[in-house]
Enzyme design. Structure first.
Site, PDB file in Angstrom:
ATOM      1  CG  HIS A  71       5.168   0.352  -7.034  1.00 36.41           C
ATOM      2  ND1 HIS A  71       4.121  -0.335  -6.831  1.00 36.41           N
ATOM      3  CD2 HIS A  71       4.734   1.247  -8.305  1.00 36.41           C
ATOM      4  CE1 HIS A  71       2.947   0.255  -7.302  1.00 36.41           C
ATOM      5  NE2 HIS A  71       3.311   1.181  -8.110  1.00 36.41           N
ATOM      6  CG  ASP A 121       4.119  -2.201  -3.820  1.00 40.29           C
ATOM      7  OD1 ASP A 121       5.266  -1.220  -3.734  1.00 40.29           O
ATOM      8  OD2 ASP A 121       3.700  -2.249  -4.917  1.00 40.29           O
ATOM      9  N   GLY A 216      -0.643   5.197 -12.768  1.00 42.20           N
ATOM     10  CA  GLY A 216      -0.899   6.271 -11.941  1.00 42.20           C
ATOM     11  C   GLY A 216      -1.988   6.362 -10.909  1.00 42.20           C
ATOM     12  CB  SER A 218       0.907   3.018  -8.187  1.00 37.14           C
ATOM     13  OG  SER A 218       1.161   2.054  -9.339  1.00 37.14           O
ATOM     14  N   GLY A 219      -0.519   3.036  -5.357  1.00 31.70           N
ATOM     15  CA  GLY A 219      -0.500   3.716  -4.016  1.00 31.70           C
ATOM     16  C   GLY A 219      -1.675   4.239  -3.464  1.00 31.70           C
TER      17      GLY A 219
END
Length: 268
Positions: A71, A121, A216, A218-219
């Site tokens: 995402h 994801d 922020g 994410s990942g």
């Protein structure tokens, strides 16, 4: 209850009414410089006249590949609009260890879904030039065995995500100690959202009761110590995916379960 993905674009991205992306660690603390040498800042510009700015975390796989959440990059396939920074501690001040790299390709899981539970994801970023791996400064993350669950292990999350919902990004990399909980416990704590969206294969959940991932983050990495001796053995259990709106510390944060994607990662 609404959920969110832990991404940090301006304006904020809401992929569907039930889920949103997470971007900052709530109730974390400043990490030590290079404490998480696999940590990456994924940065983005919307056009060539703008500077790159942090949107997501990511993880060093090796000198040529970076792992992040799908995402984080699905909104724009233009690889020139992204770059990554490794070896950093502050988003605004250089420490001399930073390495910046452009991308030559980005590979999103073919079965990624940006609705419901954001299954699969996960994405791999291919660098245009190799990183220089340096012990204790820029290191690859250790991938887990496919059967590793991490339940009850000593774990940490890290990132430059928001420390409060709708607040600013922190300048210094944040960290927080946490624990992996079982799939059934996570479903119970998430309530109706967990019943609808949580996948035992795709997702791994963390919960401490005192901190949370947020927009922020994410990942970014969830790492757990699986050592059986006095020597630490940190493995990459997950990358940040989604959680409930406003990043409540009383609710689990949901991560991509890396042990389910070892074969996919190896083929990218």
């Amino acid at each position: 209850m609404k959920t969110f993905l832990f991404i940090c674009l301006l304006p904020a991205v809401f992929a569907d009414p039930q889920t949103t992306f997470l971007s900052r660690i709530v109730n974390g603390q400043d990490a030590e410089p290079n404490e998480f040498p696999w940590q990456v800042s994924l940065q983005y510009r919307s056009d060539t006249t703008q500077e790159y700015s942090h949107i997501c975390g990511a993880v060093v796989l090796d000198a040529n590949r970076i792992l992040t959440a799908a995402h984080c990059v699905e909104h724009d396939p233009t690889i020139s609009n992204y770059e990554i920074v490794v070896g950093g501690h502050s988003l605004t001040e250089q420490n001399g260890n930073e390495q910046r790299r452009k991308l030559s390709d980005l590979k999103i899981h073919a079965s990624y879904s940006n609705s419901g539970g954001y299954n699969n994801d996960i994405a791999v970023l291919i660098l245009s030039s190799s990183l220089t791996l340096i012990t204790d400064i820029v290191e690859r993350a250790t991938l887990p065995l496919s059967a590793q669950t991490f339940t009850g292990k000593n774990c940490y999350i890290s990132g430059w995500g928001r420390t409060v919902a709708n607040g600013p990004l922190p300048d210094i990399l944040q960290k927080a100690a946490t624990s992996v909980i079982t799939h059934s416990d996570c479903r119970t704590r998430l309530g109706f959202t967990g019943i609808l969206y949580l996948s035992a294969q795709a997702h791994i959940c963390i919960y401490s009761g005192s901190n949370s991932a947020c927009n922020g983050d994410s990942g970014g990495p969830l790492v757990c110590d699986v050592s059986t001796t006095n020597t630490e053995n940190w493995q990459l259990a997950g990358v940040t995916s989604w959680g409930l709106t406003d990043c409540p510390v009383g609710s689990p944060s949901v991560y991509v379960r890396i042990s389910s994607y070892i074969d996919w990662i190896s083929m990218q």
